[in-house]
Design an enzyme around this catalytic site. Structure first.
Site, PDB file in Angstrom:
ATOM      1  N   LYS A  16      -2.609   2.387   0.274  1.00 53.14           N
ATOM      2  CA  LYS A  16      -3.435   1.537  -0.550  1.00 53.14           C
ATOM      3  C   LYS A  16      -4.061   2.472  -1.850  1.00 53.14           C
ATOM      4  O   LYS A  16      -4.108   1.766  -3.108  1.00 53.14           O
ATOM      5  CB  LYS A  16      -4.508   0.773   0.228  1.00 53.14           C
ATOM      6  CG  LYS A  16      -3.801  -0.147   1.163  1.00 53.14           C
ATOM      7  CD  LYS A  16      -5.062  -0.972   1.984  1.00 53.14           C
ATOM      8  CE  LYS A  16      -4.547  -1.842   3.145  1.00 53.14           C
ATOM      9  NZ  LYS A  16      -5.416  -1.951   4.388  1.00 53.14           N
ATOM     10  N   GLY A  60      -5.116  -9.358  14.665  1.00 57.13           N
ATOM     11  CA  GLY A  60      -3.890  -9.237  13.870  1.00 57.13           C
ATOM     12  C   GLY A  60      -4.129  -8.548  12.649  1.00 57.13           C
ATOM     13  O   GLY A  60      -3.377  -8.540  11.559  1.00 57.13           O
TER      14      GLY A  60
HETATM   15  N1  HSE Z   1      -3.922  -2.659   8.974  1.00 57.67           N
HETATM   16  C1  HSE Z   1      -4.610  -2.934   7.828  1.00 57.67           C
HETATM   17  C2  HSE Z   1      -6.094  -3.016   7.758  1.00 57.67           C
HETATM   18  C3  HSE Z   1      -4.287  -4.219   7.368  1.00 57.67           C
HETATM   19  O1  HSE Z   1      -6.570  -2.703   8.867  1.00 57.67           O
HETATM   20  O2  HSE Z   1      -6.762  -3.060   6.810  1.00 57.67           O
HETATM   21  C4  HSE Z   1      -2.925  -4.462   6.322  1.00 57.67           C
HETATM   22  O3  HSE Z   1      -3.303  -3.721   5.219  1.00 57.67           O
END
Ligand code: HSE
Length: 342
Positions: free
Chosen positions: A228, A210
């Protein structure tokens, strides 16, 4: 009843939204005892409608008295006609939790939800990166003008406290550069490919946990890391970067041979997000980088993440670890809520 009671509205009921709803229920007594906080989930929204938790839905017979309070997510009943706007305007403002999927190009639907919540006097805690990627300054200003909090730890690497360290622990130090492994999915894939798994197999594992985005190309093509990076640097370095200012490379061209070659040289391949000051400008990029053993992020493997800040007065400060899964993401949302009221 002692402590502060406040309303919570949750928008988005996917992996993270569900985990948050469960966590709120699980931590109910702890939050009251430890922090004097009593969050009251008043409405939950997903694309097919809204639900009002806490009361037995009409027509359900679960052996409870009609109207008796229950807190089981499994009794959520979805009403297509329930509107977020109505709920936000009709009940005492508290905290809106935004967990709809990130759209880093348009910010929607989260952008509209967050603007609406702030305009109605609600604090906002978001897991969704999209709205802040699209309009960081606009949303922060909007919140500040109304004396409201807009918190986004969950969108900035979740359980890894990138913002707490960058904004609070390093206060007064100038952050000259930062480097981060900010995406659990790609770090897991690179680690598993190093162990002999195929790319497809490793991606499936990340999806099963998930942690991959609903559209995993956002992970593997580097866009989740870029998003990010943009949010973290805006918060800790005061940058005003747009996604187009970041040079972005993903891991889709990394073959087992390339990984072997790096390994043979004692290096580890990582998808690294980097920002540094160059003259008066900030240079930002996301790229697959071979780290040698002396690099502070060398040993960050699997779904772990890490960030390393280089400062003018405190030297280099690195943090690593933190679970990458929906429960940990939910915990980052909860942390922000607690910190709003502390
Ligand atoms: N898809 C992101 C990750 C999680 O794999 O870090 C949500 O920011």
């Amino acid at each position: 009843m002692t402590g502060k009671t406040f309303n919570v509205v949750l928008v988005g009921y996917g992996h993270v939204g569900k985990a948050f709803y469960h966590l709120l229920r699980e931590k109910r007594d702890f939050l009251a005892a430890r922090y004097g906080l009593r969050p009251e989930p008043r409405a939950v929204f997903r694309s097919s409608g809204g639900a009002v938790p806490g009361f037995l839905p009409p027509g359900k017979d679960l052996g409870l008295e009609p109207g008796q309070r229950v807190n089981f997510p499994e009794v959520l009943t979805w009403h297509p006609e329930l509107r977020l706007k109505t709920v936000l305007e009709d009940i005492e403002p508290g905290v809106l939790i935004e967990c709809t999927p990130s759209n880093i190009r348009t910010g929607e639907p989260g952008l509209t939800h967050i603007r609406r919540a702030l305009d109605s006097g609600w604090h906002v805690v978001t897991a969704n990166k999209g709205p802040l990627v699209v309009d960081f300054k606009g949303l922060k200003d909007r919140a500040a003008q109304s004396g409201l909090a807009l918190m986004f730890s969950c969108a900035a690497a979740a359980a890894l406290p990138t913002l707490d360290v960058g904004m609070h622990s390093l206060a007064g130090a100038e952050i000259l550069s930062l480097e981060g492994i900010l995406n659990g999915t790609t770090n897991h894939i690179l680690t598993r490919m190093n162990q002999g798994a195929s790319y497809a197999e490793a991606l499936r594992e990340a999806q099963a946990r998930g942690i991959a985005e609903p559209d995993p190309s956002l992970d593997v093509e580097g866009w989740d890391t870029a998003a990010k990076l943009l949010l973290i640097t805006a918060a800790v370095m005061g940058t005003n970067l747009a996604l187009k200012d970041i040079k972005v490379e993903g891991i889709t061209n990394v073959s087992p041979e390339v990984l072997d070659e790096a390994g043979g040289q004692g290096r580890s391949l990582k998808l690294l997000g980097r920002v540094r000051r160059e003259g008066g400008e900030f240079k930002a990029e996301v790229s697959v980088t071979a780290l040698d053993r002396s690099h502070p992020l060398f040993g960050v493997d699997g779904t772990d993440k890490g960030i390393s800040y280089s400062t003018d007065t405190m030297g280099t400060v690195t943090i690593t670890g933190g679970n990458s899964d929906p429960r940990a993401a939910a915990a980052a949302l909860l942390k922000d809520i607690i910190n709003i009221f502390r």
